[in-house]
Scaffold this active site. Structure first.
Site, PDB file in Angstrom:
ATOM      1  N   SER A   1       1.290  -6.712  10.435  1.00 14.57           N
ATOM      2  CA  SER A   1       0.095  -7.454   9.818  1.00 14.57           C
ATOM      3  C   SER A   1       0.499  -9.025  10.077  1.00 14.57           C
ATOM      4  CB  SER A   1       0.439  -7.105   8.140  1.00 14.57           C
ATOM      5  OG  SER A   1       0.467  -5.855   8.117  1.00 14.57           O
TER       6      SER A   1
ATOM      7  N   ARG B   1       0.726  -1.323   0.022  1.00 12.15           N
ATOM      8  CA  ARG B   1       0.072  -0.127   0.033  1.00 12.15           C
ATOM      9  C   ARG B   1       0.757   1.252   0.091  1.00 12.15           C
ATOM     10  NH1 ARG B   1      -3.055  -3.635   3.302  1.00 12.15           N
ATOM     11  NH2 ARG B   1      -4.788  -4.250   2.053  1.00 12.15           N
TER      12      ARG B   1
ATOM     13  N   ASN C   1      -9.583  -7.035  15.020  1.00 12.96           N
ATOM     14  CA  ASN C   1     -10.642  -7.695  15.764  1.00 12.96           C
ATOM     15  C   ASN C   1     -10.098  -8.666  16.838  1.00 12.96           C
ATOM     16  OD1 ASN C   1      -9.948  -9.259  13.406  1.00 12.96           O
ATOM     17  ND2 ASN C   1     -10.966 -10.960  14.416  1.00 12.96           N
TER      18      ASN C   1
ATOM     19  N   GLU D   1       0.054 -15.416  13.781  1.00 11.43           N
ATOM     20  CA  GLU D   1      -0.716 -16.420  14.108  1.00 11.43           C
ATOM     21  C   GLU D   1      -1.988 -15.863  14.568  1.00 11.43           C
ATOM     22  OE1 GLU D   1       0.042 -20.755  16.562  1.00 11.43           O
ATOM     23  OE2 GLU D   1       1.694 -19.453  15.862  1.00 11.43           O
TER      24      GLU D   1
ATOM     25  N   THR E   1       2.287  -4.698   4.671  1.00 10.74           N
ATOM     26  CA  THR E   1       1.532  -4.154   3.474  1.00 10.74           C
ATOM     27  C   THR E   1       1.236  -2.726   3.561  1.00 10.74           C
ATOM     28  OG1 THR E   1      -0.437  -4.883   4.057  1.00 10.74           O
ATOM     29  CG2 THR E   1       0.568  -6.336   2.753  1.00 10.74           C
TER      30      THR E   1
ATOM     31  N   ASP F   1     -16.336  -9.783  13.083  1.00 12.98           N
ATOM     32  CA  ASP F   1     -15.101  -9.509  12.162  1.00 12.98           C
ATOM     33  C   ASP F   1     -15.182  -7.983  11.876  1.00 12.98           C
ATOM     34  OD1 ASP F   1     -12.568  -9.896  11.740  1.00 12.98           O
ATOM     35  OD2 ASP F   1     -13.283 -11.075   9.766  1.00 12.98           O
TER      36      ASP F   1
END
Lengths: 266, 302, 590
Positions: free
Chosen positions: C201, C137, C281, C204, C181, C323
């Site tokens: 980003s 980005r 989230n 796990e 990103t 989410d």
């Protein structure tokens, strides 16, 4: 007309005319270009004192052993190895400092090509030794072996090596740095990714030699150098850097540190 | 190998170009030449192709001990042993690739079996450690699922000297229990008796962390997958006894793992099935598990 | 033949000369340049056209009357077979454009010709990120460097002149599922000089999100701030303070594995000296397992750039069950004399908050038919529709699958990563929104690495027949939608607005469009050949105004299924950087 145009332009651009390079005994169509691009001016002579040793038959185009040896020539400041008909011609440049103008390594070749070593002396003159390497081809555009090993990133930069005392009084150091050395030419779209510089210093911090490398150096570069390592120095430090900014530092211990052999100071 | 003569023709033709163009032109020329022959096929292949190539490409998970993990930079684990044994039965060598997991096993099937990762590396002929689940299989029609080789089950691990009678999870209203976050075992514990155990549940992200807590006696018990607990305890020379108290409402207590291969490589799947039958009969299959301290549980016949 | 040889002998030195002549002197990008980027029209040195993220340019050369004549100046292909989603905003400084592309690549381009000056192609390990797309980005400029994050979770600083690596730092281990990103954010600090601020980003499931600041000079870590309660940050290599109180709004020990990833980067407001970052989230999926607010998941937090301390936090979706990542950008603006920020959340509500203290000012829907909450109450908390929370599997008949609900918006949000714009002239926000919902249920069994986990099942569905994408002009003072521009496919690129009351944005269908900022009327459209999922920019060079945008279809978008997939079924991948300007005589006539 052709000559006139190019001479005119060279004058215009550089403000100084090059002496026309001697004609190439191997008759390479790229020779004039190579002088201009790799040797960037300076007088050029063919000189038997600069030797290039390659095998008579190439078994693996991705791993062709090459030795460039200009030890017979005094006062060498730079040793450049290039191969005219490789897609990427410039292979490496050794700045020997006080070490011998000598390097052994492995390279990739795309096809049969002249392989040359050019040793520059303090007066700026390039002394060129050449040999024609006969090869079937494909070394540069075949993917690195590491391509199918998804673990290359965990082993990248791992270095191993050994140091021997040479009869000349110098130390012969051979080391291998794990690296895919991708050329960016393979059909799988892998970008170029190679070690661009290697600095060798004594463990006491004295600079011994620096090496600039390019894409044609084989995967997992294995390099032999002749270093002015004092017997009191127990080890050499190697610092490699790749074009992604990866830094690899390692140390190779001289075996005479552990042995009882007393090497007289020379 | 590309045709060297063709390559040479291309080079000579391009010498007349500007030298700065040389590199780019040669690049294209060599690409054209080399696309014809060089390189490796990395898509799933039927049996004949695998046998002809002499190598079976097997993909399993990175960081999934005891089934597959890296040991000194080399693949190791139960899946790796089984893959090698199967390759031997097929008369080929096993090329084993360990790969990171995606968000869900569905993503892994896409990356490892039929499409390949976007960042390269290709698919395998076979993927190990895939759940045998009807709904999962229906969601992923591009792959064939089968060759089940093990049954996983959720068990309770407690200290071998544990004297308390743990016949019900009520015991953990007063003592700590460890569980891996977001697993079916976690869900069972968190919702047990309307959340009565919540304050005593210690969550970990990796089974390794849980076993460490157990060995340190930070928790008195672990609820998890038997194969993982057995192998991790085996590796750290710890001991436990495994209990099977009633788990009312747990949504899945056992499941079967097997393999997946590409939809057009069914004959490869059959050949591997035959190899598995042999390995199972000879006891070699069970030995692959025992090597890592795991009790072999053969999958039930459907 | 002659020409060829002529070039052959002369080309190398001539080219070297040509480069020295045509490449303008490249001055350093100072922190002052960055802080005043919103007002300087001859460059774009920040993501967001200013650190406040308004994406507003005061330029007026291209206006309502002449925009219909806007034409391509040049286009450059990102090349190779590496197409896929191109989501970066370009940067421009001293006649050179810096733009990132898919697969962690970065280019320097001569803005006059569109010719590449250099390219950096990061060598990615094979087999990383098996599931996701390979987007980037954008980059950040500071001093003599251009800095960007890679898919193998490294931060790479390149020399702007040569494209050579100056330093590189690992944000985290890609083998743990990490990647990077977002465009890094540059902020000033007294103690350490300019800092590069990034989030994390991936990672796990259950890894705790964090924000990190590094020295721009060498990449050394200065501070780190976890987003979840109970975790302790660092400052100068030592533990600093705890985020919130340990487990205050979490049951049991779930705060330890709480989630809250910070994958979309942040913005910075020089007036209050605050960094604004959003957190994703919480874990695990099933909200019934973690009663409580679960702070600071699904939240915006304001951070002091000197110390990494949290100055305020505001949670958009407490106890998230849908989410609704809280990562969307926070844009600073002036609300009739009040220092305010606005953010358009995944959850479909447009929030206005006090910039200095995060105090709730208003929360109004910017998409239609929101189901999960009735409204945002006066206290700033959502008034939930209890029926619209996906059911607890435990309460279902067979204990296998929780009750499914149809919730609006979908988990991809009323707005996703595509940034909005604000015009101080019209005093309106231009929000690239999507009207869609989802069938969602908590499903107990999904598999990861062969193990059985708890999961959630989603099926996204449009809620209108003729459109999903909807560019909305939102009045932050009233929450009213002043106008809506409908688009068939979902909007996934960002918005730009200008001093001449134009709004630029791209569509997945491939059209770069200019609308009238006052009424949403379409004034110009150009088909770039592949879908646009990136924000456009504008700047001025030698008296001419340029507009640039990346075109290249991809991102999360092609992974959508069902009804939504139909709207994007015939779109092709690409990878082209387009630059537009007015024909010279038209521009001169202004």
């Amino acid at each position: 007309m052709r000559l006139l145009a190019s001479t005119f332009l060279l004058l215009l651009v550089s403000g100084a005319a090059y002496a026309a390079p001697p004609s190439d005994p191997l008759g390479s169509p790229m020779w004039a270009d190579m002088v201009e691009r790799v040797l960037e001016g300076g007088e050029v002579v063919f000189d038997d004192k600069v030797k290039v040793v390659v095998p008579s038959i190439v078994e693996n185009q991705a791993q062709v052993p090459v030795t460039a040896d200009a030890r017979a020539l005094p006062g060498v400041t730079k040793l450049v190895v290039f191969a005219d008909l490789n897609p990427i011609q410039h292979v490496l440049t050794l700045t020997p400092g006080k070490s011998a103008p000598y390097i052994g390594f492995r390279m990739k070749v795309e096809q049969g090509t002249p392989v040359r070593a050019a040793a520059q002396t303090a007066d700026g003159v390039w002394h060129v030794g050449s040999v024609y390497l006969d090869a079937a081809g494909g070394g540069c555009s075949a993917p690195a072996m590491a391509r199918n090993e998804e673990s290359w990133s965990t082993t990248v930069g791992q270095t191993q090596g050994r140091i021997w005392r040479d009869i000349s009084g110098l130390a012969r150091a051979r080391f291998r740095i794990r690296h895919p050395m991708d050329t960016g030419l393979a059909r799988d779209n892998t970008p170029a990714f190679y070690i661009e510089s290697v600095k060798v210093t004594s463990s006491a911090g004295a600079p011994l030699a620096t090496l600039q490398m390019f894409e044609p150096v084989s995967e997992d570069p294995t390099v032999t150098l002749m270093l002015p390592l004092a017997p009191s120095d127990g080890a050499i430090d190697i610092e490699g850097r790749d074009i992604n900014g990866g830094l690899f530092r390692s140390q190779i211990t001289a075996p005479w540190r552990q042995s009882n052999v007393v090497v007289p100071r020379g | 190998m590309g045709d060297p003569d063709l390559s040479r023709v291309e080079v000579h033709a391009s010498v007349t170009y500007a030298s700065v163009m040389m590199r780019a032109v040669l690049r294209i020329a060599t690409l054209i030449v080399c696309c014809s022959g060089l390189g490796l096929s990395a898509s799933a292949r039927p049996l004949d192709e695998v046998v002809a190539s002499g190598s079976l490409r097997v993909i399993s998970y990175l960081d999934n001990a005891p089934f597959s993990f890296e040991e000194n930079g080399k693949p190791a684990g139960i899946d790796v042993e089984i893959a090698r044994a199967i390759a031997k039965e097929l008369g080929v060598t096993a090329e084993i690739v360990l790969r990171m997991q995606g968000e869900k096993a569905d993503d892994d099937v896409r990356a490892n079996v039929w499409r390949g990762p976007l960042t390269g590396g290709g698919t395998g002929d076979i993927m190990m450690n895939v759940p045998m689940d009807r709904e999962f299989a229906l969601r992923n029609p591009e792959a064939v699922f089968g060759n089940a080789y093990f049954q996983e089950r959720v068990v309770l691990a407690v200290d071998p000297g544990e004297r308390t009678d743990i016949s019900s999870f009520d015991a953990f209203k007063t003592r700590k229990i460890g569980v891996q976050l977001a697993t079916v075992a976690d869900y069972f514990l968190m919702t047990y008796d309307d959340g009565a155990l919540i304050e005593n549940i210690s969550h970990h992200l990796k089974p390794e962390q849980g076993v460490q807590e157990f060995l340190n006696k930070d928790v008195s018990a672990l609820l998890g997958i038997q194969s993982k607990l057995e192998s991790l305890l085996h590796a750290s020379k710890g001991r436990a006894k495994f209990l099977n108290p009633d788990m009312p409402g747990i949504v899945r207590k056992t499941w079967v793992i097997g393999m997946a291969w590409k939809e057009n490589s069914r004959d490869l799947g059959y050949a591997i099935d035959a190899a598995l039958v042999k390995l199972s009969a000879s006891g070699d299959l069970a030995r692959c598990f025992e090597k890592y301290g795991v009790s072999y549980v053969s999958p039930p016949l459907n | 033949m002659m020409t060829a040889k002529w070039l052959a002998s002369a080309s190398a030195p001539a080219l070297a000369l040509a480069l020295t002549l045509s490449t303008p002197a490249r001055a350093d990008v100072s922190i002052e340049d960055i802080l005043k980027d919103a007002t300087t029209t001859n460059d774009v040195v920040t993501s967001g056209l200013g650190t406040q993220g308004q994406r507003y340019s005061p330029l007026k050369t291209i206006d309502k009357d002449n925009v219909s004549q806007l034409a391509p100046a040049w286009a450059m292909s990102l090349g190779g077979e590496k197409m896929r989603g191109q989501q970066a905003q370009p940067l421009v400084k001293d006649g050179v454009m810096y733009v990132t592309g898919s697969y962690s690549r970065l280019w320097a381009i001569d803005v006059k010709t569109g010719h590449e000056i250099w390219q950096y192609d990061h060598r990615l390990p094979e087999g990383i990120l098996p599931c996701c797309d390979v987007v980037n980005r954008g980059a950040a400029l500071i001093n003599d460097k251009v800095i960007f994050g890679t898919l193998d979770a490294k931060l790479v600083a390149l020399d702007r002149k040569t494209g050579k690596v100056v330093w590189t730092k690992e944000i985290d281990d890609f083998k743990g599922g990490y990647s990077y990103t977002a465009a890094p954010l540059i902020v000033p600090s007294k103690a350490h000089g300019p800092l590069v601020v990034t989030g994390v980003s991936g990672g796990e499931f259950g890894i705790v999100g964090r924000v990190e600041a590094r020295k721009a000079d060498n990449g050394d870590l200065v501070w780190s701030r976890p987003t979840i309660e109970g975790h302790v940050g660092t400052l100068d290599g030592k533990p600093s303070t705890m985020t919130g109180k340990k487990g205050e709004s979490w049951p049991g020990d779930l705060w330890k594995t709480g989630g809250g990833a910070t994958w979309l980067g942040g913005t910075y407001d020089p007036e209050t000296n605050l960094i604004f970052v959003g957190a994703g989230n919480p874990a695990p999926w099933n909200s019934h397992m973690r009663p409580g607010d679960n702070k600071w998941s699904c939240s915006r937090i304001a951070i002091d750039p000197e110390t990494g301390e949290i100055k305020w936090g505001y949670q958009t979706t407490p106890n998230d069950g849908w989410d609704f990542d809280g990562v969307n950008e926070v844009v600073s603006f002036d609300l009739n004399g009040t220092k305010a920020v606005a953010t358009a959340d995944r959850n479909g509500f447009f929030y206005v908050l006090g910039r200095e203290d995060g105090k709730f000012i208003s929360g109004t829907p910017f998409v239609e038919k929101i189901t999960w909450a009735k409204e945002i109450g006066k206290d700033g908390r959502p008034v939930y529709n209890p029926d619209n929370r996906p059911g607890n599997p435990k309460d279902s008949k067979d204990g296998k699958k929780g009750e499914s609900v149809f919730a609006v918006p979908s988990f991809l949000g009323g707005k996703n990563q595509q940034p909005m714009a604000y015009s101080p002239d019209t005093k309106l926000f231009y929000v690239p929104a999507n009207e869609w919902g989802m069938d969602i249920h908590n499903e107990p069994v999904t598999y990861k690495k062969g193990a059985a986990y708890l999961g959630a099942g989603f099926t996204i569905k449009p809620i209108f027949e003729d459109h999903i994408g909807a560019l909305k002009a939102v009045d932050p003072a009233t929450g009213k939608i002043v106008w809506t521009y409908k688009n068939r496919a979902p909007l996934w690129g960002g918005v730009l607005t200008t001093g001449s009351n134009l709004v630029f944005f791209g569509t997945p269908e491939g059209d770069l469009k200019a609308l009238d900022a006052t009424d949403g009327k379409e004034l110009w459209s150009f088909n770039t050949g592949s879908g646009i999922v990136a924000p456009p920019i504008t700047w001025e060079q030698d008296g001419e105004q340029f507009v640039s945008v990346l075109s290249g279809w991809g991102g999360a978008v092609p992974l959508w299924g069902g009804e939504v997939a139909k709207t994007v079924a015939n779109l092709n991948q690409g990878g082209m950087l387009w630059t537009f300007k007015l024909p010279k005589k038209l521009a001169a006539a202004q």
